[in-house]
Scaffold this motif. Sequence first.
Motif, PDB file in Angstrom:
ATOM      1  N   GLU A 191     -18.283 -24.900 -15.983  1.00  0.00           N
ATOM      2  CA  GLU A 191     -18.756 -26.072 -15.252  1.00  0.00           C
ATOM      3  C   GLU A 191     -19.452 -25.642 -13.963  1.00  0.00           C
ATOM      4  O   GLU A 191     -20.532 -26.146 -13.625  1.00  0.00           O
ATOM      5  CB  GLU A 191     -17.579 -26.996 -14.936  1.00  0.00           C
ATOM      6  N   THR A 192     -18.836 -24.721 -13.253  1.00  0.00           N
ATOM      7  CA  THR A 192     -19.427 -24.219 -12.007  1.00  0.00           C
ATOM      8  C   THR A 192     -20.683 -23.407 -12.296  1.00  0.00           C
ATOM      9  O   THR A 192     -21.687 -23.516 -11.583  1.00  0.00           O
ATOM     10  CB  THR A 192     -18.398 -23.365 -11.247  1.00  0.00           C
ATOM     11  N   ILE A 193     -20.651 -22.604 -13.348  1.00  0.00           N
ATOM     12  CA  ILE A 193     -21.810 -21.779 -13.694  1.00  0.00           C
ATOM     13  C   ILE A 193     -23.022 -22.646 -14.031  1.00  0.00           C
ATOM     14  O   ILE A 193     -24.152 -22.352 -13.603  1.00  0.00           O
ATOM     15  CB  ILE A 193     -21.457 -20.843 -14.878  1.00  0.00           C
ATOM     16  N   GLN A 194     -22.805 -23.717 -14.772  1.00  0.00           N
ATOM     17  CA  GLN A 194     -23.915 -24.617 -15.113  1.00  0.00           C
ATOM     18  C   GLN A 194     -24.463 -25.301 -13.864  1.00  0.00           C
ATOM     19  O   GLN A 194     -25.678 -25.503 -13.732  1.00  0.00           O
ATOM     20  CB  GLN A 194     -23.449 -25.652 -16.140  1.00  0.00           C
ATOM     21  N   LYS A 195     -23.583 -25.662 -12.936  1.00  0.00           N
ATOM     22  CA  LYS A 195     -24.011 -26.266 -11.677  1.00  0.00           C
ATOM     23  C   LYS A 195     -24.865 -25.279 -10.874  1.00  0.00           C
ATOM     24  O   LYS A 195     -25.889 -25.651 -10.292  1.00  0.00           O
ATOM     25  CB  LYS A 195     -22.777 -26.694 -10.884  1.00  0.00           C
ATOM     26  N   MET A 196     -24.452 -24.011 -10.877  1.00  0.00           N
ATOM     27  CA  MET A 196     -25.209 -22.974 -10.182  1.00  0.00           C
ATOM     28  C   MET A 196     -26.577 -22.761 -10.827  1.00  0.00           C
ATOM     29  O   MET A 196     -27.593 -22.596 -10.143  1.00  0.00           O
ATOM     30  CB  MET A 196     -24.407 -21.663 -10.194  1.00  0.00           C
ATOM     31  N   LYS A 197     -26.581 -22.742 -12.141  1.00  0.00           N
ATOM     32  CA  LYS A 197     -27.830 -22.522 -12.877  1.00  0.00           C
ATOM     33  C   LYS A 197     -28.842 -23.622 -12.571  1.00  0.00           C
ATOM     34  O   LYS A 197     -30.029 -23.353 -12.345  1.00  0.00           O
ATOM     35  CB  LYS A 197     -27.542 -22.458 -14.370  1.00  0.00           C
ATOM     36  N   LYS A 198     -28.378 -24.882 -12.541  1.00  0.00           N
ATOM     37  CA  LYS A 198     -29.270 -26.006 -12.248  1.00  0.00           C
ATOM     38  C   LYS A 198     -29.790 -25.914 -10.817  1.00  0.00           C
ATOM     39  O   LYS A 198     -30.980 -26.144 -10.552  1.00  0.00           O
ATOM     40  CB  LYS A 198     -28.553 -27.331 -12.460  1.00  0.00           C
ATOM     41  N   TYR A 199     -28.902 -25.575  -9.885  1.00  0.00           N
ATOM     42  CA  TYR A 199     -29.314 -25.471  -8.488  1.00  0.00           C
ATOM     43  C   TYR A 199     -30.396 -24.398  -8.327  1.00  0.00           C
ATOM     44  O   TYR A 199     -31.419 -24.617  -7.661  1.00  0.00           O
ATOM     45  CB  TYR A 199     -28.118 -25.128  -7.600  1.00  0.00           C
ATOM     46  N   ALA A 200     -30.168 -23.222  -8.936  1.00  0.00           N
ATOM     47  CA  ALA A 200     -31.138 -22.139  -8.833  1.00  0.00           C
ATOM     48  C   ALA A 200     -32.483 -22.554  -9.416  1.00  0.00           C
ATOM     49  O   ALA A 200     -33.545 -22.274  -8.838  1.00  0.00           O
ATOM     50  CB  ALA A 200     -30.606 -20.890  -9.525  1.00  0.00           C
ATOM     51  N   SER A 201     -32.437 -23.231 -10.558  1.00  0.00           N
ATOM     52  CA  SER A 201     -33.675 -23.691 -11.185  1.00  0.00           C
ATOM     53  C   SER A 201     -34.410 -24.685 -10.286  1.00  0.00           C
ATOM     54  O   SER A 201     -35.632 -24.620 -10.138  1.00  0.00           O
ATOM     55  CB  SER A 201     -33.364 -24.338 -12.534  1.00  0.00           C
ATOM     56  N   ASP A 202     -33.661 -25.583  -9.654  1.00  0.00           N
ATOM     57  CA  ASP A 202     -34.267 -26.561  -8.751  1.00  0.00           C
ATOM     58  C   ASP A 202     -34.925 -25.892  -7.545  1.00  0.00           C
ATOM     59  O   ASP A 202     -35.862 -26.445  -6.956  1.00  0.00           O
ATOM     60  CB  ASP A 202     -33.216 -27.561  -8.268  1.00  0.00           C
ATOM     61  N   GLN A 203     -34.431 -24.686  -7.195  1.00  0.00           N
ATOM     62  CA  GLN A 203     -35.000 -23.945  -6.068  1.00  0.00           C
ATOM     63  C   GLN A 203     -36.131 -23.004  -6.500  1.00  0.00           C
ATOM     64  O   GLN A 203     -36.686 -22.272  -5.682  1.00  0.00           O
ATOM     65  CB  GLN A 203     -33.904 -23.122  -5.371  1.00  0.00           C
ATOM     66  N   GLY A 204     -36.454 -23.026  -7.801  1.00  0.00           N
ATOM     67  CA  GLY A 204     -37.556 -22.207  -8.302  1.00  0.00           C
ATOM     68  C   GLY A 204     -37.151 -20.837  -8.796  1.00  0.00           C
ATOM     69  O   GLY A 204     -38.011 -19.970  -8.997  1.00  0.00           O
ATOM     70  N   TYR A 205     -35.845 -20.622  -9.040  1.00  0.00           N
ATOM     71  CA  TYR A 205     -35.370 -19.321  -9.498  1.00  0.00           C
ATOM     72  C   TYR A 205     -34.985 -19.369 -10.974  1.00  0.00           C
ATOM     73  O   TYR A 205     -34.575 -20.414 -11.483  1.00  0.00           O
ATOM     74  CB  TYR A 205     -34.144 -18.877  -8.693  1.00  0.00           C
ATOM     75  N   GLU A 206     -35.093 -18.235 -11.642  1.00  0.00           N
ATOM     76  CA  GLU A 206     -34.650 -18.078 -13.017  1.00  0.00           C
ATOM     77  C   GLU A 206     -33.603 -16.974 -13.099  1.00  0.00           C
ATOM     78  O   GLU A 206     -33.647 -16.019 -12.322  1.00  0.00           O
ATOM     79  CB  GLU A 206     -35.833 -17.718 -13.935  1.00  0.00           C
ATOM     80  N   PRO A 207     -32.660 -17.066 -14.038  1.00  0.00           N
ATOM     81  CA  PRO A 207     -31.671 -15.994 -14.200  1.00  0.00           C
ATOM     82  C   PRO A 207     -32.353 -14.667 -14.538  1.00  0.00           C
ATOM     83  O   PRO A 207     -33.364 -14.644 -15.241  1.00  0.00           O
ATOM     84  CB  PRO A 207     -30.811 -16.477 -15.374  1.00  0.00           C
ATOM     85  N   ASP A 208     -31.805 -13.586 -14.028  1.00  0.00           N
ATOM     86  CA  ASP A 208     -32.346 -12.252 -14.307  1.00  0.00           C
ATOM     87  C   ASP A 208     -31.189 -11.317 -14.639  1.00  0.00           C
ATOM     88  O   ASP A 208     -30.531 -10.778 -13.760  1.00  0.00           O
ATOM     89  CB  ASP A 208     -33.125 -11.720 -13.097  1.00  0.00           C
TER      90      ASP A 208
END
Length: 205
Positions: free
Chosen positions: A159-176
């Motif tokens: 749940e927390t990981i998905q929240k982090m992923k969405k936040y990063a995406s909203d800031q223009g970042y992608e997982p690496d």
Amino acid sequence: MPFDFKKEERALYQPPRTPGILTVPPMNFLAVRGRGDTNQEGGAYQQAIQLLYGVAYTLKMSEKAGYHIPGAFAYVVPPLEGLWWQPGKTELDLRHKEQLAWISMIRVPDFVDQAAFHWAVEQTTAKKKMDFSKVEFFTYEEGICVQCMHTGSYDSEMETIQKMKKYASDQGYEPDYSHRFHHEIYLSDPRRTAVEKLRTVIRNP
């Protein structure tokens, strides 16, 4: 007072329960690598923790043992950390813990070099009469990450990981995950803390 990384570097160890972006500097760790379910009684993960703490406390007490490390100062042994991944997958699937690969680790101060590390492994081996050869000196350069404090069961981390992923995406970042990993820092002892009060720093590249 001994230097306490958790208190002195709060941005790294005491993040809020809302995601944020930060750049993590290179750090040195004691580390043990392994695979498999961490809940296995007497398994590789539990053995790794025993090895790590053995060497970590030998380093901490090096001055009292008569070994002088230039630049050394009194410090609190930092919390246990872990890098996690599943070979062939880009995201963790916590439903299949038997597929986990991990690097369990404890941070060491910058004054700890290879010479001090090798001394500590030799000293701990002689004192404990155990094989500590799996412990390695590991430098990890993490760089730009999204981070958040997770409170509660390890099994509810997605749940927390998905929240982090969405936040990063909203800031223009992608997982690496090309050379970096899902990262957890364990601020609570699960043997002494109620599940709902467990505090874990979650950090993803």
